[in-house]
Write a protein that holds these residues in place. Structure first.
Motif, PDB file in Angstrom:
ATOM      1  N   GLN A  93       0.825  -1.207   0.000  1.00  0.00           N
ATOM      2  CA  GLN A  93       0.000   0.000   0.000  1.00  0.00           C
ATOM      3  C   GLN A  93       0.858   1.255   0.000  1.00  0.00           C
ATOM      4  O   GLN A  93       0.558   2.228  -0.710  1.00  0.00           O
ATOM      5  CB  GLN A  93      -0.935  -0.012   1.203  1.00  0.00           C
ATOM      6  N   THR A  94       1.936   1.246   0.783  1.00  0.00           N
ATOM      7  CA  THR A  94       2.770   2.444   0.916  1.00  0.00           C
ATOM      8  C   THR A  94       3.614   2.699  -0.328  1.00  0.00           C
ATOM      9  O   THR A  94       3.654   3.816  -0.852  1.00  0.00           O
ATOM     10  CB  THR A  94       3.685   2.315   2.143  1.00  0.00           C
ATOM     11  N   VAL A  95       4.290   1.677  -0.815  1.00  0.00           N
ATOM     12  CA  VAL A  95       5.181   1.839  -1.962  1.00  0.00           C
ATOM     13  C   VAL A  95       4.402   2.264  -3.210  1.00  0.00           C
ATOM     14  O   VAL A  95       4.868   3.105  -3.987  1.00  0.00           O
ATOM     15  CB  VAL A  95       5.960   0.535  -2.231  1.00  0.00           C
ATOM     16  N   LEU A  96       3.214   1.708  -3.391  1.00  0.00           N
ATOM     17  CA  LEU A  96       2.414   2.060  -4.556  1.00  0.00           C
ATOM     18  C   LEU A  96       1.500   3.255  -4.292  1.00  0.00           C
ATOM     19  O   LEU A  96       0.732   3.655  -5.171  1.00  0.00           O
ATOM     20  CB  LEU A  96       1.583   0.855  -5.011  1.00  0.00           C
ATOM     21  N   ASP A  97       1.576   3.808  -3.081  1.00  0.00           N
ATOM     22  CA  ASP A  97       0.851   5.029  -2.730  1.00  0.00           C
ATOM     23  C   ASP A  97      -0.650   4.881  -2.970  1.00  0.00           C
ATOM     24  O   ASP A  97      -1.280   5.664  -3.688  1.00  0.00           O
ATOM     25  CB  ASP A  97       1.398   6.215  -3.538  1.00  0.00           C
ATOM     26  N   LEU A  98      -1.229   3.857  -2.350  1.00  0.00           N
ATOM     27  CA  LEU A  98      -2.638   3.524  -2.575  1.00  0.00           C
ATOM     28  C   LEU A  98      -3.510   4.073  -1.453  1.00  0.00           C
ATOM     29  O   LEU A  98      -3.126   4.074  -0.291  1.00  0.00           O
ATOM     30  CB  LEU A  98      -2.804   2.004  -2.657  1.00  0.00           C
ATOM     31  N   ASP A  99      -4.692   4.490  -1.825  1.00  0.00           N
ATOM     32  CA  ASP A  99      -5.644   5.046  -0.870  1.00  0.00           C
ATOM     33  C   ASP A  99      -6.982   4.337  -1.039  1.00  0.00           C
ATOM     34  O   ASP A  99      -7.785   4.692  -1.895  1.00  0.00           O
ATOM     35  CB  ASP A  99      -5.807   6.554  -1.094  1.00  0.00           C
ATOM     36  N   PHE A 100      -7.202   3.290  -0.236  1.00  0.00           N
ATOM     37  CA  PHE A 100      -8.448   2.556  -0.277  1.00  0.00           C
ATOM     38  C   PHE A 100      -9.412   3.088   0.777  1.00  0.00           C
ATOM     39  O   PHE A 100      -8.996   3.753   1.726  1.00  0.00           O
ATOM     40  CB  PHE A 100      -8.202   1.063  -0.027  1.00  0.00           C
ATOM     41  N   GLU A 101     -10.694   2.765   0.612  1.00  0.00           N
ATOM     42  CA  GLU A 101     -11.717   3.198   1.564  1.00  0.00           C
ATOM     43  C   GLU A 101     -12.082   2.038   2.487  1.00  0.00           C
ATOM     44  O   GLU A 101     -12.247   0.904   2.028  1.00  0.00           O
ATOM     45  CB  GLU A 101     -12.959   3.696   0.819  1.00  0.00           C
ATOM     46  N   HIS A 102     -12.235   2.338   3.768  1.00  0.00           N
ATOM     47  CA  HIS A 102     -12.545   1.313   4.753  1.00  0.00           C
ATOM     48  C   HIS A 102     -14.050   1.168   4.931  1.00  0.00           C
ATOM     49  O   HIS A 102     -14.781   2.151   4.968  1.00  0.00           O
ATOM     50  CB  HIS A 102     -11.896   1.646   6.105  1.00  0.00           C
ATOM     51  N   VAL A 103     -14.513  -0.067   5.048  1.00  0.00           N
ATOM     52  CA  VAL A 103     -15.934  -0.378   5.220  1.00  0.00           C
ATOM     53  C   VAL A 103     -16.174  -0.833   6.651  1.00  0.00           C
ATOM     54  O   VAL A 103     -15.550  -1.791   7.120  1.00  0.00           O
ATOM     55  CB  VAL A 103     -16.380  -1.486   4.245  1.00  0.00           C
ATOM     56  N   GLU A 104     -17.066  -0.147   7.347  1.00  0.00           N
ATOM     57  CA  GLU A 104     -17.460  -0.567   8.691  1.00  0.00           C
ATOM     58  C   GLU A 104     -18.718  -1.432   8.642  1.00  0.00           C
ATOM     59  O   GLU A 104     -18.815  -2.454   9.320  1.00  0.00           O
ATOM     60  CB  GLU A 104     -17.719   0.650   9.577  1.00  0.00           C
ATOM     61  N   THR A 105     -19.709  -1.013   7.863  1.00  0.00           N
ATOM     62  CA  THR A 105     -20.968  -1.749   7.701  1.00  0.00           C
ATOM     63  C   THR A 105     -21.376  -1.698   6.236  1.00  0.00           C
ATOM     64  O   THR A 105     -20.785  -0.971   5.429  1.00  0.00           O
ATOM     65  CB  THR A 105     -22.102  -1.152   8.553  1.00  0.00           C
ATOM     66  N   VAL A 106     -22.406  -2.446   5.902  1.00  0.00           N
ATOM     67  CA  VAL A 106     -22.890  -2.466   4.520  1.00  0.00           C
ATOM     68  C   VAL A 106     -23.369  -1.085   4.082  1.00  0.00           C
ATOM     69  O   VAL A 106     -23.351  -0.757   2.884  1.00  0.00           O
ATOM     70  CB  VAL A 106     -24.020  -3.511   4.378  1.00  0.00           C
ATOM     71  N   ASN A 107     -23.756  -0.239   5.042  1.00  0.00           N
ATOM     72  CA  ASN A 107     -24.233   1.106   4.693  1.00  0.00           C
ATOM     73  C   ASN A 107     -23.120   2.002   4.162  1.00  0.00           C
ATOM     74  O   ASN A 107     -23.394   3.057   3.583  1.00  0.00           O
ATOM     75  CB  ASN A 107     -24.887   1.764   5.916  1.00  0.00           C
ATOM     76  N   ASP A 108     -21.871   1.592   4.342  1.00  0.00           N
ATOM     77  CA  ASP A 108     -20.748   2.380   3.827  1.00  0.00           C
ATOM     78  C   ASP A 108     -20.531   2.166   2.329  1.00  0.00           C
ATOM     79  O   ASP A 108     -19.739   2.873   1.715  1.00  0.00           O
ATOM     80  CB  ASP A 108     -19.456   2.022   4.569  1.00  0.00           C
TER      81      ASP A 108
END
Length: 394
Positions: A111-126
């Motif tokens: 994630q760091t080397v490729l400089d990736l920014d993913f979104e975190h899911v807490e519940t299905v509503n996200d």
């Protein structure tokens, strides 16, 4: 002469019929053209590659969500990036989501080397999208409401019964999901781009119909990590995908991902796994006790499998009331995924499974005590089950 004369009479009769029934003849001609066109369309439709069909499916939506499995590894992350690149340059936008955590050193390095920014899911509503795509798993899990997710597309290399409503491509004989996406790009004739000095992927501005350098590197490492550098659980397609990606990847980026610094606890857990091992040749078992980093457990299993005389191993550890299981096998007699599945089969709320060479699972410790329909199982009995399963007696 008779045949010629007869043929002339037939031609004259046909001409007369045509002149008397022009609308009928025109209708027949139109019908033939329609059938010909339908035949050409059907041939083209049936000959479309899986990558073409997936791309057409996804571009039918304005917003898609690409969902990785809990605690995504490089194969899952690279596959999610590949979906995003398939729709680059179209009117479809993609959000890349994951539940759980990105914890293992190589996962964080990826994630760091490729400089990736993913979104975190807490519940299905996200999940805010018209359609959901699952990569590297075929049934959504790991967050409240996951059972409500009905994906339109599933791309995976794990066995399972999940499927997409519009597109499903599960190749359980492949070593990595990244192999499947590499084949898509190859068949679509996407060209490699930015082959020198490109660190990171701008997921909002990647050139359409290309494979950026960082994505090629990510897919390559996804294949390497899931196949132990193309030595475990590989098919010819995995080697072909690696050969294809080689021209577009960056070896420096790959080296930085593959050789991150090691967490101190990982070394400690590996040491405990080796020190507490019980070997009944050629199988081994180790209980490393309490851990704060559960990703150290599979890494300990990797380490223990390298011991001379050991061909299959299971390592267990506990965190917050849950026993985590990691299994490895290079023994053709031991399908470690099925072995772990058999071990946890009658323990309530337990789960386990995986591939022939790599498997895992988790067991709520309180249910090992006999809650629910189970009579309960002690740690010692659990260990005996493991050995029985690896030796084919369970």
């Amino acid at each position: 002469m008779t045949r010629v004369a007869g043929g002339g009479l037939q031609v004259d009769a046909a001409a007369a019929f045509a002149s008397e029934n022009p609308l009928l003849i025109a209708g027949v001609a139109v019908a033939l053209l329609v059938l010909l066109g339908a035949g050409v369309w059907l041939r083209r439709y049936l000959s479309r590659t899986p990558g073409e069909r997936l791309r057409r499916t996804l571009t039918g939506y304005d917003r898609i969500a690409v969902l990785m499995h809990p605690n995504p590894d490089p194969d899952a992350m690279a596959s999610a990036l590949a979906v995003n690149q398939l729709v680059a340059g179209t009117d479809t936008s993609a959000s890349l989501l994951y539940p759980g955590e990105i914890r293992r050193p190589e996962n964080r390095a990826f994630q760091t080397v490729l400089d990736l920014d993913f979104e975190h899911v807490e519940t299905v509503n996200d999940i805010d999208a018209e359609a959901v795509v699952l990569v590297d798993h075929n049934t959504a899990r790991g967050f409240p409401g996951a059972e409500e997710v009905e994906p339109v597309a599933v791309i995976d290399h794990h066995p399972g019964n999940g499927s997409g409503s519009e597109f499903t491509d599960i190749r359980s004989d492949y070593g990595a999901c990244a192999t499947i996406f590499a084949s898509y790009f190859n068949q679509l004739e996407f060209e490699f781009s930015d082959t020198q000095g490109n660190e990171g992927i701008d997921i909002d501005a990647a050139p359409a119909e290309t494979v950026p350098c960082a994505l090629a590197t990510g897919l390559m490492y996804g294949i390497q990590s899931d196949t132990r550098s193309l030595t475990n659980g590989c098919q010819s397609e995995d080697f072909a995908a690696a050969a294809y990606l080689y021209d577009g990847m960056d070896s420096d980026l790959l080296n930085r991902i593959a050789n991150p610094q090691v967490d101190a606890e990982v070394l400690d857990v590996k040491s405990r796994a080796i020190g507490k091992r019980e070997v009944r040749a050629p199988y081994a078992f180790s209980d490393v006790g309490e851990v704060s980093n559960t990703d150290a457990i599979p890494q300990a299993a990797d380490e223990l499998e390298t011991l001379e005389g050991v061909s299959a191993v299971v390592v267990v550890g506990e965190k917050e009331g849950t026993m985590r299981i990691a299994g490895r096998s290079r023994d053709d007699r031991v399908h470690i995924g099925r072995a772990i599945e058999a071990v946890v089969d009658n323990i309530p709320m337990a789960e386990g499974g995986g591939h022939a060479r790599m498997g895992g699972g988790k067991v709520p410790v309180k249910h090992m005590a006999g809650l629910g329909p189970s009579d309960g199982v002690s740690r010692e009995e659990f260990r005996e089950r493991v050995f029985d399963a690896m030796s084919g007696e369970l």
